[in-house]
Design an enzyme around this catalytic site. Sequence first.
Site, short mmCIF file in Angstrom:
data_model
loop_
_atom_site.label_atom_id
_atom_site.label_comp_id
_atom_site.label_asym_id
_atom_site.label_seq_id
_atom_site.Cartn_x
_atom_site.Cartn_y
_atom_site.Cartn_z
N LYS A 155 -7.83 -8.95 -9.53
CA LYS A 155 -9.05 -9.20 -8.77
C LYS A 155 -10.00 -8.00 -8.91
O LYS A 155 -9.55 -6.87 -9.10
CB LYS A 155 -8.75 -9.54 -7.32
N LYS A 184 -12.23 -2.15 -5.69
CA LYS A 184 -12.68 -0.77 -5.81
C LYS A 184 -11.57 0.12 -6.37
O LYS A 184 -11.84 1.18 -6.89
CB LYS A 184 -13.20 -0.23 -4.50
N LYS A 217 0.82 -1.22 0.00
CA LYS A 217 0.00 0.00 0.00
C LYS A 217 0.86 1.27 0.00
O LYS A 217 0.53 2.25 -0.66
CB LYS A 217 -0.95 0.02 1.20
#
Length: 338
Positions: free
Chosen positions: A205, A208, A114
């Site tokens: 995958k 969002k 991240k």
Amino acid sequence: PVTPRVLSGIQPTADSFHLGNYLGALRQWVALQDSHEAFYCVVDLHAITVEHDPALLRRRTRVSAAQLLAMGLDQDRSTLFVQSHVPEHAELAWVLSCLTGFGEASRMTQFKDKSAKQGASAASVGLFTYPILQAADILLYSPEAGPGERVFQVPVGEDQRQHLELTRDLAQRFNHRFGETFVPPAAYIPETAAKITDLQEPAAKMSKSASSPQGILDVLEEPGPMRKKIMRAVTDTGTEVRYDEENKAGVTNLMRIYAALGETSYADIEARYAGSGYGQFKKDLAELVLDTFTPIRERTQKLLADEEQLDRLLAQGAERAGAVARRNMEIVRDRVGF
Ligand code: ADP
Ligand code: NA
């Protein structure tokens, strides 16, 4: 027989959950209500680990909770609450962060992934300690130890395994230093959970944070765009509806969705569409998706229209979760010396 206790949370970081969230997690939440004493949490504290807009967060927290209720979570069969309504989450996170080694926290691969996107030094300390808050979320609902102790399970995806390991380590470390307090949680990985991929990029995958909205099926999507996205889903140059992850990733992903929503097998789907090409298959799939999501969308809208009712339901969840959290936190405070 003892009723196992289960805890799971989801971030309110989008205006709608997507089909991946539904099939990979939320549908199981609904099912687990009856076999478990279940606690479900909209984790708004986690949502501020990256820069956020307060009004948007407030709205998305409500939209998320409303969708969960619309999917079938029921305050009479489980406990749904908003994380920030139970301040003990942050308090226990602090205690646990003092038990976590800096090196240990640095090994969390999700932070590396991240923070790599924004540059590690631009990432917040909150993003770094996120797994410790997650450990607190779980351990606050650890069944009070003693005879008749309940099994404690937490639904996790593959990507959460390392965080659950940390939670188990912290539970054991706390118990070792301060006396038996927490039941280390076990992972509950439901067999029915399907990994859903992006409709436009079958190698990625469904998420969002997808590169294009065309790849995601939102739970709250209107029927027109929903049908369009499914009809335009990437397949291959063949015509055969056949399960083949390697050579037919797009079709295989659509078959996974079809099988999960239609409660049917891949063999049945293959037989049903033998010789008919992708068009009819996709059309039927779109109707299956809409059969599932239209009632959820309509119930969500109704729940959002009655603000007081939604507030009441969430207050009820916070009260029940808070009672458990306060009881456990009182023990922690005492053991730690506060
Ligand atoms: P996103 O990838 O959209 O950010 P999250 O990481 O917030 O989704 O995931 C919330 C929950 O939904 C997790 O339990 C995760 O395992 C599940 N989930 C998310 N995307 C998928 C997917 N494409 N297929 C199956 N499960 C998924
Ligand atoms: Na229950």
